[in-house]
Design a protein around this motif. Sequence first.
Motif, mmCIF file in Angstrom:
data_model
loop_
_atom_site.group_PDB
_atom_site.id
_atom_site.type_symbol
_atom_site.label_atom_id
_atom_site.label_comp_id
_atom_site.label_asym_id
_atom_site.label_seq_id
_atom_site.Cartn_x
_atom_site.Cartn_y
_atom_site.Cartn_z
ATOM 1 N N GLN A 252 12.752 -12.791 4.761
ATOM 2 C CA GLN A 252 13.678 -11.667 4.643
ATOM 3 C C GLN A 252 13.428 -10.843 3.378
ATOM 4 O OE1 GLN A 252 15.882 -10.683 6.981
ATOM 5 N NE2 GLN A 252 15.093 -12.334 8.271
ATOM 6 N N GLY A 253 12.432 -11.241 2.581
ATOM 7 C CA GLY A 253 12.125 -10.511 1.356
ATOM 8 C C GLY A 253 10.794 -9.799 1.442
ATOM 9 N N PHE B 62 8.974 -4.659 0.534
ATOM 10 C CA PHE B 62 10.168 -5.234 1.151
ATOM 11 C C PHE B 62 11.091 -4.103 1.586
ATOM 12 C CE2 PHE B 62 10.954 -4.933 -3.385
ATOM 13 C CZ PHE B 62 12.218 -4.373 -3.474
ATOM 14 N N VAL B 63 12.080 -4.463 2.400
ATOM 15 C CA VAL B 63 13.053 -3.491 2.898
ATOM 16 C C VAL B 63 14.426 -3.915 2.404
ATOM 17 C CG1 VAL B 63 14.066 -2.397 4.924
ATOM 18 C CG2 VAL B 63 11.642 -3.057 4.943
ATOM 19 N N LYS B 64 15.126 -2.993 1.749
ATOM 20 C CA LYS B 64 16.452 -3.287 1.200
ATOM 21 C C LYS B 64 17.356 -2.086 1.422
ATOM 22 C CE LYS B 64 18.729 -4.890 -3.043
ATOM 23 N NZ LYS B 64 18.521 -5.270 -4.465
ATOM 24 N N GLY B 65 18.493 -2.327 2.071
ATOM 25 C CA GLY B 65 19.419 -1.235 2.344
ATOM 26 C C GLY B 65 18.822 -0.142 3.209
ATOM 27 N N GLY B 66 17.922 -0.527 4.104
ATOM 28 C CA GLY B 66 17.287 0.441 4.989
ATOM 29 C C GLY B 66 16.151 1.218 4.353
ATOM 30 N N GLY C 294 12.782 -11.403 10.610
ATOM 31 C CA GLY C 294 11.840 -11.282 9.501
ATOM 32 C C GLY C 294 11.657 -9.862 9.032
ATOM 33 N N THR C 295 10.498 -9.602 8.437
ATOM 34 C CA THR C 295 10.204 -8.304 7.822
ATOM 35 C C THR C 295 8.889 -7.752 8.356
ATOM 36 O OG1 THR C 295 11.339 -8.971 5.790
ATOM 37 C CG2 THR C 295 9.833 -7.108 5.626
ATOM 38 N N ILE C 296 8.887 -6.450 8.617
ATOM 39 C CA ILE C 296 7.666 -5.758 9.026
ATOM 40 C C ILE C 296 7.333 -4.724 7.961
ATOM 41 C CG2 ILE C 296 6.563 -4.292 10.755
ATOM 42 C CD1 ILE C 296 8.462 -5.480 12.830
ATOM 43 N N LEU C 297 6.084 -4.730 7.499
ATOM 44 C CA LEU C 297 5.615 -3.749 6.526
ATOM 45 C C LEU C 297 4.309 -3.158 7.035
ATOM 46 C CD1 LEU C 297 5.872 -2.497 3.596
ATOM 47 C CD2 LEU C 297 4.317 -4.324 2.877
ATOM 48 N N ASP D 61 11.575 -14.711 0.328
ATOM 49 C CA ASP D 61 12.892 -14.254 0.778
ATOM 50 C C ASP D 61 13.587 -13.402 -0.272
ATOM 51 O OD1 ASP D 61 13.030 -15.302 3.395
ATOM 52 O OD2 ASP D 61 13.380 -17.305 2.593
ATOM 53 N N GLY D 62 12.925 -13.163 -1.392
ATOM 54 C CA GLY D 62 13.497 -12.322 -2.440
ATOM 55 C C GLY D 62 13.164 -10.858 -2.247
#
Length: 322
Positions: A75-76, A98-102, A140-143, A172-173
């Motif tokens: 998630q980070g 990373f993605v934070k707050g959209g 999870g996260t996509i970049l 995850d950070g």
Amino acid sequence: MARYLKISSIFFVIGIIVLGFITYEILSNNQKSPVNMTMLGTKYTDHFFDKKTKINLFWKIDKGKINFALQSPGQGWVGIGFDPKGPVMNGADIFMGFVKGGKTYINEEYANTPYSHEPIVQAGGKDCILSYKGESTPKGTILTFTRNLKSCGLHDKTIENKNMTVMLAYSDGKNFTKYHGPNHNEVQINFFGKNKSHKSFMITSHLTSYQIGLIAWALLFIIAGIIGFASSFVEKNINHTESIKKDNTGWFPFFLIMLLSVGEIACAIWLIVELYSNAVNSMIGLITGFNFILMALIVLFYRKFYIDDEVITQDINDEIPW
């Protein structure tokens, strides 16, 4: 005799259970659905799945540029690094985001030491990211990001038509300083070809607690194998004087237990090597299962050929614990 049969049965049952679970995992993994090659609106042509980190890496080469997509279970931040000089990640060209707050955050970093990195612009280089996107989901996260194939400045690496050392990691950070822990790996990839192969350079400090525990078990397996080998050699020509004794003078029991002991030692060493080379859990489980089964057979056959029934009876009466 019942005591030895019980010990042997315990080891054998543990080995069978481990092998059963691993067989189920392997069969389940073979029933994979086709990989979706489209990430955030871009269709990619090539794909690599890293079994150690569970990161999906996609890429597409187009007119001197290369488009990357990283799909992470974390998630980070998720990152990829190219061609470290070593030791460890020293000298690598790293892209992480990373993605934070959209909102998507991405940096190009330079590994200025074996264990740390800094923004490439602070190291005298140039940020070579042409475009990027990101998405955070419960899975999870996509970049995704695009860069030129050729280097655009100091410390930036050219993507060449050869096997390149590629670092994959996630955390995850939701910041660039959070440590990835065991969620990292190094692989060899030729982005122009199809010869993706797994090659690891895991260092001891990155071993997880369960891996350290398995190494300890492997060392015990080695000791058990050495004991079996030595005992077989020592007992080969011993003739007991008791009225109830085993015929242990033949070569067959000697070679049988020696062979099992050598197999036990080899499997234990193999387990340690696999742990240090970032083996997938299924391989670690298979080797561990075989270790237990070999140990069970060593105990069983050693009891059958070399332990006199009269000696066992006397041991029980004397309450000797082993």
